[in-house]
Design an enzyme around this catalytic site. Structure first.
Site, PDB file in Angstrom:
ATOM      1  N   GLY A 175       0.742  -1.808   0.101  1.00 29.65           N
ATOM      2  CA  GLY A 175      -0.042  -0.284   0.174  1.00 29.65           C
ATOM      3  C   GLY A 175       0.875   1.384  -0.287  1.00 29.65           C
ATOM      4  O   GLY A 175       1.518   0.978   0.857  1.00 29.65           O
ATOM      5  N   THR A 232       4.695   2.355   6.192  1.00 35.47           N
ATOM      6  CA  THR A 232       2.501   1.954   6.748  1.00 35.47           C
ATOM      7  C   THR A 232       2.806   2.363   7.534  1.00 35.47           C
ATOM      8  O   THR A 232       3.322   3.283   8.624  1.00 35.47           O
ATOM      9  CB  THR A 232       3.075  -0.203   7.275  1.00 35.47           C
ATOM     10  N   ASP A 242       0.530   2.465   9.209  1.00 33.49           N
ATOM     11  CA  ASP A 242       0.299   1.247  10.795  1.00 33.49           C
ATOM     12  C   ASP A 242       1.278   0.752  11.112  1.00 33.49           C
ATOM     13  O   ASP A 242       1.078   0.709  13.174  1.00 33.49           O
ATOM     14  CB  ASP A 242       0.324  -0.521  10.396  1.00 33.49           C
ATOM     15  N   ARG A 259     -24.406  12.600  20.049  1.00 30.67           N
ATOM     16  CA  ARG A 259     -24.276  11.541  19.654  1.00 30.67           C
ATOM     17  C   ARG A 259     -22.273  10.787  20.619  1.00 30.67           C
ATOM     18  O   ARG A 259     -22.145  11.993  20.840  1.00 30.67           O
ATOM     19  CB  ARG A 259     -24.167  11.222  18.182  1.00 30.67           C
ATOM     20  N   GLY A 306      -5.601  -1.227  10.596  1.00 25.98           N
ATOM     21  CA  GLY A 306      -4.438  -2.045  11.980  1.00 25.98           C
ATOM     22  C   GLY A 306      -5.783  -3.169  11.842  1.00 25.98           C
ATOM     23  O   GLY A 306      -5.992  -3.781  12.758  1.00 25.98           O
ATOM     24  N   ARG A 307      -4.890  -4.140  11.118  1.00 27.68           N
ATOM     25  CA  ARG A 307      -6.235  -5.531  11.038  1.00 27.68           C
ATOM     26  C   ARG A 307      -5.399  -6.435  13.021  1.00 27.68           C
ATOM     27  O   ARG A 307      -5.958  -6.971  13.073  1.00 27.68           O
ATOM     28  CB  ARG A 307      -5.117  -6.280   9.959  1.00 27.68           C
ATOM     29  N   GLU A 323      -9.379  -1.433  12.952  1.00 27.62           N
ATOM     30  CA  GLU A 323      -9.952  -2.506  11.738  1.00 27.62           C
ATOM     31  C   GLU A 323     -10.328  -4.045  13.360  1.00 27.62           C
ATOM     32  O   GLU A 323     -10.972  -4.242  13.051  1.00 27.62           O
ATOM     33  CB  GLU A 323      -9.292  -2.466  11.014  1.00 27.62           C
ATOM     34  N   ARG A 343      -3.903   7.956   4.034  1.00 29.95           N
ATOM     35  CA  ARG A 343      -2.985   7.684   3.274  1.00 29.95           C
ATOM     36  C   ARG A 343      -2.630   8.349   2.356  1.00 29.95           C
ATOM     37  O   ARG A 343      -1.723   8.187   1.187  1.00 29.95           O
ATOM     38  CB  ARG A 343      -2.733   5.538   2.745  1.00 29.95           C
TER      39      ARG A 343
END
Lengths: 394, 394, 394, 394
Positions: B13, B163, B165, B200, B208-209, B260, B312
């Site tokens: 990415g 990255t 992340d 709200r 960020g898996r 994520e 990104r």
């Protein structure tokens, strides 16, 4: 003239610029010796207000002064908060009110019978007890439609249109529209780098269930394709145009922006997940559905980018500040001229006070013939002479 | 020393800052009389490159000069484009290669047998024909893991980690991380206005898996709650904390950011829609699932805002430009010092050349004990003395 | 109709949005089969162009295509570069031209006799050799005044107004104005923090020697005091207003914005330093002079902030992109309708083609009576109904 | 441990990030049951504070709570306001103090004898009456130098360094530096369009009388030339480099950034105008003087752009928020660990508590040998391995 008490409220979805209106009304009013009462949370501040309850009073009523509005114009959102309450169509009444005292209407929604109450009597009673002589109601179609009801009931009310969709009738401009396009334009400008680096089809989605102005004007200023609710496009032709764009682009990418309510011939909204308490399931976004079609038919990689809450976030841009300032001052001038039932507006390129629109007419929609190129699926770029600055007629 | 030919490529990415590295390597190289060859589309530019085909050469190879890289550092993304190709795990070979010439491996993925090929032989052959002496490979875990393979095969290669992340091992910093946090911080700052106006629960989701750095650092600089993949939170406790935040806030709203890959005890990812060609169905985002729980358990209104590609996109911020410039110049210095198999890195707060990480170790992950407050579901704010500037150890 | 050759040039100070016009003219022209020739560096590209010299040709002439204009609308400035040359008032001729071949005029400037030449003959000759049928000239008063000359000489020319001062006659809007106000509004918004922290009098200065639109509209959208060239303010009264603002502000600061050409009763511009080659000495800025007066009379600390080149830098905002796109397409439509001598404009809130203004009339200036509050030294906030969107008449 | 009373103040020029420190100290303190007292206007809040006078108390003392600091971190500047007062070098005492009660020192400034008083006795008395146990002093050299005095007098004090010049000793980083570079980088990025369109020499000037970090790091991340106070450049060589840059640039422009204190061999600061009350005349900025030299020697057009107050305006960027948060929490941890006389710092890339620097050493300055290329008048781009993230040693 002095000694009036002017109420002000904001209803519906917030947009940047609402605080600019509020501050201007307060500053002009206090200069002339009038008081301003802020009604919090839109119409809910008048339906749920129990003046006998100090907590309720504190939650819904805020006297406005130069001191507490001095810096609010620097932020977006609404200092008075907002809700989507409509006093003439209440499904549930606040506990201190007895439903039997109010006219009820039965309607059918999604196959179920629903009872709604019109508690205008209570609203007028609250306005009277608050000694509010005039009310400035800032909102979209829904909020303004109840302002029209109040006007018919004889209460002095002036409307100010806001919505990032720019779809309120009787005006060419609603507060929030320019900032929304500014944010969308910036986001697309930034995201070109990542769509291009991966050589993808970039699909942006923006709010706009009924009216495509936000998608159309973003497309106009970023030179990309668009799909709008007012025109059902042909799926294959749209994909052809995009793949041709991609091939012609030395960076091998292409971009399209779709309104939330855009659709193609044969498109049906898919739902997913379990039904919620109201029996509603989640809906696939049109951008995801379109992305699936592109991948399936062309094998190209796509990227779907939702431009949603960000478009209504942050402070107002120059134009929204200019218009909000001017609408605020026009509303004040209308009040001190003893006018009612009017809405600050832009008509044929000029500031004017127009009628609060008839809610039955529904939202203002894009004039496809003059503004959308149905061959190229992009805005029309020809014959702009004679059009007002926002390129459209009310 | 002059007359070297240095190759450079970007894989995985894209993030802002890649062009800064490329430009710096080109400028330093040309100052010293070396040539630089840009390999387009990451490792794909070496796997799919058929040097006998002028079209293929044009698509995959771009000689880099001061002229064609002069302005690239002003934009994000990667001027050389990118892909996710791994030459040692090719599922499909370019048509001009015969699979029989390359070692094959059988693996089982999702219950299906898959054959992959290692075409390093072809990659090395292309590098040799291109007369590239050294290669700078810029990427995340995946891209760098193949750089390590090339190094083992005896080819001179230097890695540069990127990255958003920030999860590459052997470095405390990867290009793109600071810009991602800058963008997320700005977006949350802007969106406070709309979350607050509607009173709200604002739920933000970021990439960020496996690693929660992006969510954690955004939370650190915006003072909000967060959920990260490294720690399974308790759903009720998180909702309690948020509703308490909301009640304590005079503006009656609260915010949380979820990676994520964040999850709570008992959470299972739901899927929806029809399976695609690979048998995959779409997944509910954790933010949507969390939103459903909040609404169901508290009746509060929520707003879900995805901060994804925007993080990104656009140009690099100050720190990413500073680090990318420095990583570029360190890579160049390593090449001219005849080093290979190393990666530009930050270790204990200082720039260093570290080993390219072993892919088997997986991504670098947040040290929950020191960095995440498992009672308050927010970053830890204590005992920072002794930590490096990015508050973490590799 | 196809096969025309359209020339395009940009003159005077650059503003964001010029490239948007250029791209739109190129895209519409090439769609219809016309060619577009870019003339570089404004009128200088036609005065200094020696078609017999390949170097000169390269410097001044650039054929424009979809390829070389595809991305230019993303940047501010002008891709074609610019200059302040006026072909009918040349003080110095390019060396390949003989002054004796051109009509000369003697004028007196600063007590010195000056000879200027009108080399329109050479300009027309170059246009003919370049086979340019129509010319689009984008610029301010000066650039457009020579477009009017060319029109009178029978050459087909269409003007497009640009200037961040918004002071071209016969239009309510010039490209660059909205971006300038956007930048000024942002800068003042940011600098409130530092002026307030130090409890100072913040004095901003913006361009605008003859017309105060930039200062006035910035004041309108930031709610601060302003001084404009069109009205000589009273120094004591202005300082009184500011010190009262400061005292009333809980943060104990105040702000004012002055046009470069603002002045008070009795003010004389001071000069300093040694005379340059033309006998000119540097001038004190009005902001510095005003700051001196404030400090001397009140003892308050001041901070002077010049908002100059930044206001014309970077990319165009939404409105400038919208207007530039529309002006570009209107100019193209005018050309293909065989019109000449007209200028794309906004009049009474609508897009129109107006006459290129007569340079003798000088710049358009603020209507003090309706737009400036001469008691409060700020914009007028009343009686906006009926005014066009930009709140002014041409 | 609970029940402490912590004081906090900000002195010297404001920078973005100060409010982040204040909020973090307040939040951590109140969590643990301590009180925080805000001292307004820096040391002036302790020198000019007359606790017997309610007005004085109100002006200088503000108890800090979660409520009144909840949103301050979203803005730049300092919520507590600031001044440049040094209690040990007071030229003028507040009227309620008798000079005879305090030690006096005679010094000579600009040929005039000046008496200064050390009113530390009064400061300590005020601190005692306010029951403040520990003080957090946020500031640059000057503010911190008095913190060191207080420490020697036995009062518990912790310093936090801030300055956009990054020139405080014993730390590699001061709050405000990253935001300053971010703003400068953005401004230069935007202004390239206008410098290029006019084919000029763009000369930027930034603060930095003694230390060139701001100019140097801006140059590092924008790839332009720079002049810094630590190195006297050769005027002809600098102009040669710039004119070569301009000629090599297809857009025919070039850029240089000068610190306020930059100078060339033979340069003398020119003064102009009438002397003010202190006998000081205004000084020519080095950028204007350099511009004159360029124009005179080359005939090229120049544009001078001052990047001054804007660099310290607005909200803090990611890094300043991260560092300010961390410095705040470190200061709090130091207080609760009964430490005094220390300063939150970054040393060799890591957060640490260092000594408050000795003011006699003067500001930290750029290490020319390793960081500035004295041949090319730009930052050094080589040999960065081993350096800490901010590329410098304290």
């Amino acid at each position: 003239m002095s000694g009036k008490k002017i109420g002000i409220l904001t209803g519906g979805g917030d947009v940047p610029g609402l605080n600019v209106v509020i501050k201007n009304v307060v500053y002009r009013s206090t200069t002339d010796g009038h008081e301003v009462t802020g009604v919090r949370l839109g119409w809910k501040g008048l339906t749920d207000l129990n003046l006998d309850d100090p907590e309720s009073r504190k939650r819904y009523i805020l006297p406005l002064t130069r001191e507490n509005t001095r810096t609010i114009d620097r932020s977006g959102g609404t200092f008075l908060h907002t809700s989507r309450t409509n006093p003439s169509k209440m499904k549930k009444l606040p506990s201190f009110l007895n439903p039997q005292n109010f006219p009820a209407t039965q309607t059918t929604q999604n196959g179920q019978s629903v009872t709604t109450y019109d508690i205008s009597k209570h609203v007028l009673c609250n306005l009277e007890k608050l000694e509010i002589d005039h009310l400035v109601a800032i909102g979209g179609d829904d909020t303004l439609s109840y302002a029209a009801v109040l006007d018919k009931l004889g209460f002095n009310v002036i409307g100010i249109p806001k919505t990032m969709d720019n779809d309120v009738r009787n005006t060419e401009y609603c507060i929030g529209f320019s900032t929304a396009i500014s944010r969308a334009k910036d986001a697309i400008g930034r995201q070109r780098t990542t769509v291009g680096s991966h050589e993808r089809v970039g699909i942006f989605r923006v709010f706009g269930r009924d009216a495509g102005y936000t998608a159309l004007y973003t497309a106009y200023v970023t030179s990309i394709r668009c799909g709008i609710p007012e025109y059902e496009f042909d799926l294959e032709h749209m994909i052809d145009l995009l793949m041709t764009d991609k091939n012609n682009n030395p960076s091998n990418y292409c971009l399209v922006i779709l309104s939330e309510g855009a659709r193609w011939k044969g498109y049906t909204v898919k739902e997913y997940g379990e039904p919620d308490a109201f029996g509603h399931r989640k809906k696939f976004s049109v951008a995801e559905a379109f992305s699936d079609e592109v991948m399936q038919r062309t094998g190209a990689e796509t990227v779907v980018s939702d431009l949603t809450y960000d478009l209504r976030s942050g402070g107002p841009d120059f134009i929204d500040t200019l218009v909000a300032t001017t609408f605020g001052t026009m509303a004040y001038d209308a009040i001190t001229s003893h006018k009612s039932g009017l809405m600050a507006a832009v008509y044929e390129g000029k500031f004017t006070m127009s009628q609060i629109p008839d809610p039955k007419l529904g939202p203002r929609r894009v004039d496809v013939e003059h503004m959308y190129n149905t061959d190229r699926y992009r805005p029309s770029y020809t014959s702009k002479e004679g059009l007002p600055l926002f390129l459209t007629h009310p």
